[in-house]
Design a protein around this motif. Structure first.
Motif, short mmCIF file in Angstrom:
data_model
loop_
_atom_site.label_atom_id
_atom_site.label_comp_id
_atom_site.label_asym_id
_atom_site.label_seq_id
_atom_site.Cartn_x
_atom_site.Cartn_y
_atom_site.Cartn_z
N ARG A 21 0.66 -1.27 0.00
CA ARG A 21 0.15 0.08 0.03
C ARG A 21 0.86 1.32 0.00
NH1 ARG A 21 -5.11 -1.75 0.57
NH2 ARG A 21 -5.93 0.30 0.90
N ARG A 22 2.05 1.24 -1.04
CA ARG A 22 2.66 2.38 -0.96
C ARG A 22 2.75 2.83 -2.21
NH1 ARG A 22 8.66 0.34 1.11
NH2 ARG A 22 8.18 -1.06 -0.63
N VAL A 23 1.63 2.96 -2.88
CA VAL A 23 1.29 3.58 -4.32
C VAL A 23 1.46 4.94 -4.36
CG1 VAL A 23 -0.26 3.53 -6.44
CG2 VAL A 23 0.03 1.57 -4.96
N LYS A 24 2.38 5.50 -5.10
CA LYS A 24 2.62 6.89 -5.09
C LYS A 24 2.62 7.15 -6.83
CE LYS A 24 6.08 7.02 -1.48
NZ LYS A 24 7.37 7.34 -1.17
N PRO A 25 1.17 7.90 -6.89
CA PRO A 25 0.91 8.28 -8.31
C PRO A 25 2.10 9.10 -9.26
CG PRO A 25 -0.93 8.42 -7.07
CD PRO A 25 0.07 8.11 -6.23
N GLU A 26 2.78 10.15 -8.38
CA GLU A 26 3.62 10.98 -9.12
C GLU A 26 4.82 10.17 -9.37
OE1 GLU A 26 4.02 11.16 -4.77
OE2 GLU A 26 2.14 11.39 -6.20
N ALA B 75 -3.91 -0.54 -17.02
CA ALA B 75 -5.20 -1.32 -16.50
C ALA B 75 -5.02 -1.73 -15.28
CB ALA B 75 -5.48 -2.36 -17.46
N TYR B 76 -3.62 -2.64 -15.01
CA TYR B 76 -3.57 -3.09 -13.67
C TYR B 76 -3.67 -1.78 -12.65
CZ TYR B 76 -1.42 -4.86 -9.41
OH TYR B 76 -1.27 -4.75 -8.07
N TYR B 77 -2.90 -0.84 -12.74
CA TYR B 77 -2.87 0.15 -12.11
C TYR B 77 -3.92 0.93 -11.56
CZ TYR B 77 -1.66 4.92 -10.08
OH TYR B 77 -1.32 6.00 -9.14
N PHE B 78 -4.99 0.92 -12.64
CA PHE B 78 -6.28 1.74 -12.34
C PHE B 78 -7.22 0.77 -11.77
CE2 PHE B 78 -4.46 4.94 -15.15
CZ PHE B 78 -4.82 6.17 -14.45
N ILE B 79 -7.34 -0.51 -12.24
CA ILE B 79 -8.29 -1.34 -11.65
C ILE B 79 -7.99 -1.84 -10.83
CG2 ILE B 79 -9.52 -3.58 -12.44
CD1 ILE B 79 -9.23 -2.76 -15.50
N VAL B 80 -6.89 -2.83 -10.48
CA VAL B 80 -6.62 -3.36 -9.12
C VAL B 80 -6.57 -2.38 -7.96
CG1 VAL B 80 -4.94 -4.86 -8.04
CG2 VAL B 80 -5.55 -5.19 -10.54
N ASN B 81 -5.58 -1.39 -8.22
CA ASN B 81 -5.48 -0.46 -6.96
C ASN B 81 -6.77 0.29 -6.55
OD1 ASN B 81 -2.68 -0.79 -6.69
ND2 ASN B 81 -2.49 0.68 -8.18
N THR B 82 -7.62 0.55 -7.49
CA THR B 82 -8.98 1.31 -7.30
C THR B 82 -9.72 0.13 -6.46
OG1 THR B 82 -8.85 2.70 -9.11
CG2 THR B 82 -11.20 2.16 -8.15
N ALA B 83 -9.81 -1.11 -6.97
CA ALA B 83 -10.52 -2.30 -6.39
C ALA B 83 -10.32 -2.44 -4.95
CB ALA B 83 -10.39 -3.46 -7.10
N VAL B 84 -8.93 -2.26 -4.46
CA VAL B 84 -8.87 -2.59 -3.23
C VAL B 84 -8.59 -1.16 -2.20
CG1 VAL B 84 -7.23 -4.47 -3.87
CG2 VAL B 84 -6.06 -2.32 -3.70
N GLY B 85 -9.23 -0.30 -2.83
CA GLY B 85 -9.22 1.10 -2.15
C GLY B 85 -7.97 1.99 -1.98
#
Length: 415
Positions: free
Chosen positions: A112-117, A150-160
């Protein structure tokens, strides 16, 4: 519309180009995977340094991820050598690409260390690197990019997990993603288009070169060999001249003259291919061909004799089809020659030596519709072909010579 255009483009690709592209893609993909291998080896070394120092920067899950990526690269590199299908090669490209991009994202998702920038920077580096190292088939680059995004937007969005940056404008972030993908793909597309044009241009020039020179000589010329000259101790030379063509051409329009001459010489060229001889040149309505070079062959005299007989038959058929009454005068001689390439512009592969001069004299001192051979050539052929002895004639520059008329094969039909 777009897919039909792409399909037409693929249909225009020759098997030679498809093979070249497949080999090129394999080489570039292999190079890309080797570079990626050493890149991740350095990251692996970094993690071991952190581990030995007890640094908080050490990450066990990141260490495992690097090891998995390295294993995938090693497997892909070894498996690539055994691939023959372009689709299989493309699937290897997608597999390695997604292993790197999605697996690294998976680590960020789990921790849970996703950093969009930071993802924008990672995509820019990854997509531009792929476009530089493997610039073939932009469609697969696009698929690779879409898979990672697709992975970035779909999976990360799905897990909140929040996938939109907070510290930079959202529209700027999306614009940069779009142009990163677009520039990468257009670069690959333009490169492949240029590579295709260069391939066909080079292929055309090579075919033209092979129409001028024997293949072995052309290869030596391409290797920048300055002087190309070889001595051959035993070859057979044939000169042929169309009797009466000069007089006929004076009564015909220029285009018809060229048309008739092209029909005759094109048929002779086909016979050269059939008998595996080497056409040297045409001079006006004269035709020069040799057997026994650049690759020596034991039956060079017989091959020229068969060629001469077939040339007479071809001329007979031409007269039947056109209503003309042309004939050819042929001279044959066997002996040593020197062959080489001369000139800087409009260069040509040519022959020199007494054998060439004697073959020319056999033709010029011959009789229309006859194949005149020297005594030397006669001795090689007399057991296999029928001859009529002409006797002794005075040959310019040679003196008295005994010559013979070749009539046909012993078991064949006489001309």
């Amino acid at each position: 519309m777009m897919f039909s255009f792409l399909k037409r483009n693929r249909d225009l690709e020759t098997p030679e180009y498809q093979l070249w592209r497949q080999q090129f893609m394999q080489k570039r993909l292999s190079l890309g995977m080797r570079i990626a291998f050493f890149y991740f080896v350095t990251l692996l070394g970094e993690q071991f340094i952190y581990l030995l120092r007890g640094s908080t920067h050490f990450s066990q899950i990141w260490l495992i991820t690097i090891l998995i990526i390295l294993a995938a690269i090693i497997y892909g590199t070894n498996h690539l050598k055994r691939l023959r299908s372009p689709l299989q090669t493309s699937l290897i490209f997608l597999s390695i690409s997604w292993t790197i991009t999605i697996l690294i994202q998976l680590v960020d998702t789990i921790s849970r260390r996703v950093k969009p920038e930071m993802m924008l920077i990672w995509w820019m580096v990854t997509f531009f690197s792929q476009a530089t190292l493997v610039p073939v088939r932009w469609r697969f680059h696009l698929i690779s990019q879409l898979g990672g995004l697709a992975y970035y937007f779909i999976v990360n969005t799905a897990v909140g997990i929040d996938v939109i940056p907070n510290n930079i404008p959202t529209i700027s972030w999306f614009i940069n993603i779009f142009w990163t993908c677009f520039i990468s793909n257009i670069s690959v597309y333009l490169y492949e288009k240029l590579a295709k044009s260069e391939f066909y241009a080079r292929n055309t020039s090579e075919k033209l070169l092979l129409n001028i020179l024997p293949e072995s000589i052309a290869m030596r010329l391409k290797d920048d060999e300055n002087t190309i000259a070889d001595s051959f101790t035993d070859v057979t030379v044939l000169f042929a001249d169309i009797v009466g063509f000069t007089q006929l051409s004076s009564h015909l329009p220029p285009d018809q003259v060229v048309e008739f001459l092209n029909q005759i010489f094109s048929q002779f060229d086909r016979l050269v291919e059939i008998h595996q001889l080497e056409k040297i040149k045409t001079i006006g309505d004269a035709y020069l061909v040799v057997s026994g070079l650049p690759y020596p062959r034991p039956d060079h005299t017989e091959a020229i004799a068969d060629m001469a007989i077939d040339m007479q038959i071809a001329m007979y058929k031409f007269n039947q089809e056109t209503g003309k009454n042309l004939s050819i005068r042929i001279g044959i001689h066997t002996g040593p020659v020197v062959a080489g390439v001369i000139g800087l512009k409009k260069f040509a592969y040519d022959l020199w030596g007494d054998t060439v001069n004697t073959a020319s004299r056999m033709e010029s001192h011959g009789i229309a519709g006859k194949i005149q051979v020297s005594a030397c050539a006669y001795e090689r052929l007399k057991h296999l072909y029928k001859f009529e002895e002409r006797g002794v004639i005075t040959v310019k520059g040679k003196g008295d010579m005994t010559t013979y008329f070749l009539l046909g094969k012993v078991l064949g039909t006489c001309l």
